[in-house]
Design an enzyme around this catalytic site. Structure first.
Site, short mmCIF file in Angstrom:
data_model
loop_
_atom_site.label_atom_id
_atom_site.label_comp_id
_atom_site.label_asym_id
_atom_site.label_seq_id
_atom_site.Cartn_x
_atom_site.Cartn_y
_atom_site.Cartn_z
N GLY A 130 20.60 104.07 -4.48
CA GLY A 130 19.14 103.93 -4.55
C GLY A 130 18.75 102.81 -5.50
O GLY A 130 17.82 102.03 -5.21
N ASP A 131 19.43 102.70 -6.62
CA ASP A 131 19.12 101.64 -7.60
C ASP A 131 19.38 100.26 -6.99
O ASP A 131 18.66 99.29 -7.26
CB ASP A 131 20.00 101.80 -8.85
CG ASP A 131 20.01 103.24 -9.33
OD1 ASP A 131 19.01 103.95 -9.10
OD2 ASP A 131 21.04 103.67 -9.90
N1 ATP Z 1 26.06 107.48 3.91
C1 ATP Z 1 25.43 106.30 3.85
N2 ATP Z 1 25.67 105.36 4.80
C2 ATP Z 1 25.05 104.15 4.78
N3 ATP Z 1 24.15 103.81 3.84
C3 ATP Z 1 23.86 104.71 2.87
C4 ATP Z 1 24.48 105.99 2.81
N4 ATP Z 1 24.00 106.67 1.74
C5 ATP Z 1 23.11 105.82 1.14
N5 ATP Z 1 23.02 104.67 1.83
C6 ATP Z 1 22.16 103.50 1.52
O1 ATP Z 1 21.68 103.58 0.20
C7 ATP Z 1 20.24 103.70 0.20
C8 ATP Z 1 19.83 104.64 -0.92
O2 ATP Z 1 20.45 105.92 -0.69
P1 ATP Z 1 19.82 107.30 -1.21
O3 ATP Z 1 18.61 107.63 -0.44
O4 ATP Z 1 20.95 108.27 -1.20
O5 ATP Z 1 19.36 106.91 -2.69
P2 ATP Z 1 19.19 107.78 -4.01
O6 ATP Z 1 19.16 109.24 -3.65
O7 ATP Z 1 18.07 107.22 -4.76
O8 ATP Z 1 20.58 107.42 -4.70
P3 ATP Z 1 21.02 107.34 -6.26
O9 ATP Z 1 20.07 108.23 -7.06
O10 ATP Z 1 22.44 107.85 -6.25
O11 ATP Z 1 20.96 105.92 -6.65
C9 ATP Z 1 19.88 104.16 1.61
O12 ATP Z 1 18.56 103.75 1.94
C10 ATP Z 1 20.96 103.46 2.45
O13 ATP Z 1 20.61 102.09 2.62
O1 F1X Z 2 19.78 111.61 -14.92
P1 F1X Z 2 19.08 110.45 -14.24
O2 F1X Z 2 18.55 109.45 -15.22
O3 F1X Z 2 18.06 110.89 -13.24
O4 F1X Z 2 20.19 109.69 -13.36
C1 F1X Z 2 21.28 109.07 -13.99
C2 F1X Z 2 22.29 108.63 -12.94
O5 F1X Z 2 22.78 109.73 -12.16
O6 F1X Z 2 21.64 107.73 -12.06
C3 F1X Z 2 22.49 106.65 -11.74
C4 F1X Z 2 22.60 106.53 -10.25
O7 F1X Z 2 21.34 106.35 -9.69
C5 F1X Z 2 23.81 106.91 -12.44
O8 F1X Z 2 24.37 105.72 -12.90
C6 F1X Z 2 23.46 107.86 -13.55
O9 F1X Z 2 24.51 108.67 -13.98
#
Ligand code: ATP
Ligand code: F1X
Length: 306
Positions: A248-249
């Site tokens: 997501g980041d």
């Molecule tokens: N299984 C997957 N296959 C392909 N792309 C993925 C997959 N999982 C995540 N992505 C990519 O990463 C982007 C962000 O994923 P996600 O919605 O899981 O973000 P998040 O929950 O904010 O993640 P995090 O908090 O771990 O950074 C998606 O929009 C997609 O582009």
């Molecule tokens: O506890 P928070 O601040 O919500 O999330 C922190 C965290 O899970 O977010 C990043 C992935 O998005 C990791 O690098 C880190 O450990």
């Protein structure tokens, strides 16, 4: 200049375990230590994309030293305010499933919080501040709201990627970009987001509530992008996932890197989603090369009719 703010940085301990069993002694097959926290991840990806930025926040103890030295070695500019107790360690357990255990974070003495506000007061209308991640328990729950008000009063563009009230409380301050995932979007509006259609519906409420651009990430389902002129839906390729930590980041970093280079919103969205997927298909965060490889595989459709 782009600044990222990680109020609660971490050392991410990524442990791969074959067949993890709860309540037993398990041994790791592979392990990696990375600096973590959402703003730090955004800064690392922006730096890999050649976009000038500086990581701000609080860091303390041996974990804080690790975070600083890793970022310095990678050439990520940073200026963390030192706090007396160690930054947290977040466990990312990769086995049959991905399990995360995130720490609470250190106590941030009030004088250090005030130092941060002084840093933010120095930003101006050519700067962007990216607020990302949770806030340590010891700082007031209004901290993001207070920062958002400061940004709005100083004409500093700000972006937010955070959960629940931390995100919803700043919508009225017109964030340039908000990036909830579909679970977070659902939580904010007291519903479950099951489909792209739901994400568009509730994402539009975020525009009404004040956001300028909304990107809802949906893991393997891709993402949705909304602003007053566009409703776009991105589909992502289906490949083996190595680690979604920071996916997501990476979307936030990819989007802001494109905007920094004056590309169109559509390109910025496609590049953002390619960055997220490139991270999901890597153990660490994405590289420019991996994003470019995946970019053409991201299908962008218009979601106007939904
Ligand atoms: N299984 C997957 N296959 C392909 N792309 C993925 C997959 N999982 C995540 N992505 C990519 O990463 C982007 C962000 O994923 P996600 O919605 O899981 O973000 P998040 O929950 O904010 O993640 P995090 O908090 O771990 O950074 C998606 O929009 C997609 O582009
Ligand atoms: O506890 P928070 O601040 O919500 O999330 C922190 C965290 O899970 O977010 C990043 C992935 O998005 C990791 O690098 C880190 O450990």
């Amino acid at each position: 200049m782009i600044y990222t703010l990680t109020l609660n940085p971490s050392v991410d301990y990524i442990a791969k375990v074959d067949g993890f069993e709860e309540g037993k002694l398990n041994r790791t097959k592979e392990e990696t230590f990375l600096p973590g926290g959402k703003g730090i991840n955004v800064s690392r990806v922006l730096t890999r994309l050649g976009v000038a930025n500086k990581a701000l926040g609080f860091a303390g103890g041996f974990t804080g030293d690790f975070i600083r030295s890793f970022l310095n070695d990678e050439g990520v500019l940073n200026h963390f305010i030192s706090v007396p107790t160690p930054s947290r360690i977040n466990l990312k357990l990769k086995s049959q499933k991905e399990t995360e255990l995130n720490g609470n974070g250190p106590i941030i003495p009030n004088e250090h919080l005030q130092e941060l506000f002084v840093q933010i007061q120095e930003l101006n209308n050519r700067d962007t501040l990216i607020l990302a991640g949770s806030i340590p328990k010891s700082v007031p729950s209004t901290t993001y709201k207070d920062i958002a008000e400061l940004c709005q009063s100083r004409d500093v563009r700000f972006v937010i990627d955070a959960e629940k009230g931390l995100l919803s409380s700043v919508l009225a301050n017109h964030p340039y970009l908000v990036k909830p995932n579909h679970h977070e979007l659902g939580e904010i509006y007291g519903t479950n987001i099951e489909s792209v259609k739901d994400a568009i519906h509730y994402g539009r409420l975020m525009l009404k509530d004040g956001a300028v651009n909304v990107m809802v990430s949906m893991g393997e389902q891709g993402a949705v992008f909304l602003n007053k002129d566009h409703t776009l839906v991105a589909k992502v390729p289906n490949r083996a996932v190595k680690s979604t930590v920071g996916a997501g980041d990476s979307t936030v970093a990819g989007f802001m890197a494109s905007i920094d280079k004056n590309h169109s919103m559509k390109h910025a969205f496609q590049f953002a989603v390619a960055s997220g997927s490139a991270t999901a298909f890597s153990l660490d965060l994405c590289t420019r090369q991996k994003i470019v490889e995946i970019y053409d595989e991201i299908r962008i459709e218009t979601g106007e009719g939904q």
